[in-house]
Design an enzyme around this catalytic site. Structure first.
Site, mmCIF file in Angstrom:
data_model
loop_
_atom_site.group_PDB
_atom_site.id
_atom_site.type_symbol
_atom_site.label_atom_id
_atom_site.label_comp_id
_atom_site.label_asym_id
_atom_site.label_seq_id
_atom_site.Cartn_x
_atom_site.Cartn_y
_atom_site.Cartn_z
ATOM 1 N N GLU A 37 0.793 -1.229 0.000
ATOM 2 C CA GLU A 37 0.000 0.000 0.000
ATOM 3 C C GLU A 37 0.827 1.281 0.000
ATOM 4 O OE1 GLU A 37 -3.998 1.545 2.370
ATOM 5 O OE2 GLU A 37 -2.868 -0.175 3.106
ATOM 6 N N GLY A 40 6.834 3.380 3.747
ATOM 7 C CA GLY A 40 6.833 4.278 4.890
ATOM 8 C C GLY A 40 5.764 3.921 5.901
ATOM 9 N N LYS A 52 1.750 15.509 12.617
ATOM 10 C CA LYS A 52 2.596 16.606 13.088
ATOM 11 C C LYS A 52 2.465 17.816 12.186
ATOM 12 C CE LYS A 52 3.378 13.818 16.125
ATOM 13 N NZ LYS A 52 2.319 12.983 15.566
ATOM 14 N N GLY A 197 -5.444 8.223 24.636
ATOM 15 C CA GLY A 197 -4.033 7.924 24.427
ATOM 16 C C GLY A 197 -3.427 8.987 23.530
ATOM 17 N N ALA A 198 -2.219 8.739 23.037
ATOM 18 C CA ALA A 198 -1.533 9.740 22.222
ATOM 19 C C ALA A 198 -2.347 10.134 20.990
ATOM 20 C CB ALA A 198 -0.165 9.217 21.803
ATOM 21 N N ALA A 283 -10.532 6.323 18.955
ATOM 22 C CA ALA A 283 -9.084 6.265 19.165
ATOM 23 C C ALA A 283 -8.806 5.365 20.359
ATOM 24 C CB ALA A 283 -8.523 7.663 19.378
ATOM 25 N N VAL A 286 -4.689 0.303 18.854
ATOM 26 C CA VAL A 286 -4.459 -0.410 17.602
ATOM 27 C C VAL A 286 -4.242 -1.892 17.879
ATOM 28 C CG1 VAL A 286 -3.500 1.610 16.432
ATOM 29 C CG2 VAL A 286 -1.973 0.064 17.673
ATOM 30 N N HIS A 458 22.779 28.074 28.562
ATOM 31 C CA HIS A 458 21.826 29.101 29.017
ATOM 32 C C HIS A 458 21.708 30.180 27.937
ATOM 33 C CE1 HIS A 458 19.773 31.898 31.722
ATOM 34 N NE2 HIS A 458 20.603 32.846 31.261
#
Length: 479
Positions: A37, A40, A52, A197-198, A283, A286, A458
């Site tokens: 499919e 990646g 993201k 969850g995430a 969600a 999985v 710093h």
């Protein structure tokens, strides 16, 4: 005639699969990857990366709306939902092409189709039966096709798919998985996210930032249940300030679908309520893709929907290996990549350490971000450790204040007897970029003394990591 014999064949071209393939090729193995499919995998095409990109758009939109906090002015702030999605898809497409190039550069053959093991060293590849999630990136031009292929070693890296609970089955229109949630045709006015969850929290954060009325239902009594309770509560407080509503220790028992809305029945504490929203995102985790691989016929052991392996990816059948989500939790792309490298290096006979799951960091890219590695405070206590715990707040850090991001916390947990770093937990701006410092420290078995004598630049957010360690031992400076 196409070559059909290899040293290593990897089933699945996701993060675990393609990284394992490249490392195998580097070690001199004649290598092939089977993909049906998207090169990646889910992560690059429909998970880690495109989400993201969406969250980055939401972050920029947030800052634009709050420009006055930085001495700036911006009028008529708005967004184009289609353009936001298009940018996300473009990012995924660019990286998909990058994986194709990397495999070609390393002379890894790509076999296009669905693989099934017929022997420990043989697979039969057929045309993909599963329709590809759209939009689909172009298939590699020099791919191999259906047929029988042999290899001395076969690595299963087939990943995972969204878990489906009875009564919460996604339909692609009103009830979404992360696939539909990533490519909305229009922004809903209201949204129910089932699971915190995430994946659930990231989508809740994105849609909330874009102006959607978001409610999250979580079965456990805290959001992001795998995280340290203190960090979870701080994250929840900030998300609630942004407008997200939470129903904890609750579950969705029923979904009634209308023409363009969904009414959810939510039960908590013996009471029931209904909530009508435009869309629902399921969600709830999985599950590994273990079906139709021929595992049963070969006797490959599975447990709770995942393939059972040792610390090197070996299954109970010689010559058959498994890595990534299909090999069990934590189901994270970076875990899959590292497992793939360990697996092929072990096959090569190198002196390699087994996977240490306790040193795998977890990151959630909501606003504020959450990141952690190692034991939570509760788990460390349960394991019988005597603890020293350090905390340092963002509101005492100069860089955080300058950024306008002064809400957050860095927390470190040490074994009081040995000074060993047991866990590190963070909530706040850019903590997903900070956590690796503690991951390295744990990997090198760094003690509190060594961390305290490390010079942190710093002004940076990383200074809070130093201060948190100092605080654990009563030596904090800036608090």
């Amino acid at each position: 005639m196409a070559d059909t014999s290899f040293d290593i064949i990897i089933i699945g071209g996701g993060p675990g699969g393609y990284v394992a393939a490249i490392r195998a090729a580097q070690l001199g193995f004649k290598t092939a990857v089977v993909e049906r499919e998207h090169l990646g995998g889910i992560c690059l095409n429909w998970g880690c990366i495109p989400t993201k990109a969406l969250l980055r758009s939401a972050e920029i939109y947030h800052y634009m709306k709050n420009a006055k906090n930085y001495g700036l002015s911006a009028d008529n702030i708005s967004y184009d939902a289609a353009a936001v999605v298009q940018r996300s898809r473009g990012v995924a497409g660019r990286l998909n092409g990058g994986v194709t190039m990397l495999l070609k550069k390393n002379k890894v053959s790509v076999i296009w189709g669905e693989a099934k093991l017929t022997k420990p060293n043989e697979i039969v590849v057929s045309k993909p039966a599963k329709p590809a999630v759209q939009p689909q990136n172009p298939e590699p031009k020099d791919k191999l096709g259906p047929g029988t292929y042999t290899a001395k070693n076969i690595i299963i890296a087939t990943g995972a798919r969204p878990r489906v609970l009875p009564g919460l089955e996604p339909d692609g229109k009103l009830v979404w998985t992360y696939f539909e949630a990533m490519v909305p045709k229009a922004m809903p006015k209201s949204l129910l996210v089932v699971g915190s969850g995430a994946i659930g929290i990231e989508f809740a954060s994105f849609y909330n930032s874009m102006g959607v009325d978001v409610t999250v239902v979580e079965l456990m009594d805290q959001i992001m249940p795998v995280e340290d309770t203190e960090i979870s509560k701080l994250a929840q407080k900030q998300l609630e300030k942004q407008g997200i509503k939470f129903r904890l220790a609750a579950k969705v028992t029923k979904l009634d679908k209308g023409a363009d809305t969904v009414t959810a029945t939510i039960e908590a504490g013996g009471k029931s309520e209904t909530l009508t929203v435009d869309r629902v995102i399921s969600a709830v985790g999985v599950v590994g893709n273990v079906e139709n691989l021929g595992l049963e016929a070969l006797g490959v052991k599975t447990e709770k929907g995942c393939i059972v392996t040792d610390g090197f990816g070996r299954t109970n059948v010689p010559g058959v290996y498994a890595i990534g989500d299909v090999a069990g939790p934590p189901m994270l792309a970076h875990k899959a990549e590292h497992e793939g490298v360990i697996c092929v290096e072990k096959i090569k006979g190198l002196d390699v350490h087994p996977m240490k799951k306790e040193q795998i960091p977890g990151c959630t890219y909501c606003h504020p971000q959450v990141a952690s590695v190692g034991l939570t405070e509760a788990k460390a206590k349960a394991a019988g450790f005597e603890l020293k715990v350090g905390r340092f707040p963002f509101l005492a850090n100069g860089k955080a204040i300058a950024l306008g991001e002064d809400q957050g916390l860095v927390k470190t947990i040490f074994d009081a007897k040995t000074g060993r770093l047991l866990g590190a937990h963070m909530v706040g701006a850019e903590v997903t970029e900070l956590i690796q410092g503690f991951v390295i420290a744990m990997g090198l078995e760094t003690t509190e003394e060594e961390l305290m004598h490390t010079v942190f630049p710093h002004p940076t957010l990383s200074e809070m990591m130093h201060e948190s360690v100092l605080d654990a031992y009563g030596r904090v400076i800036h608090m």
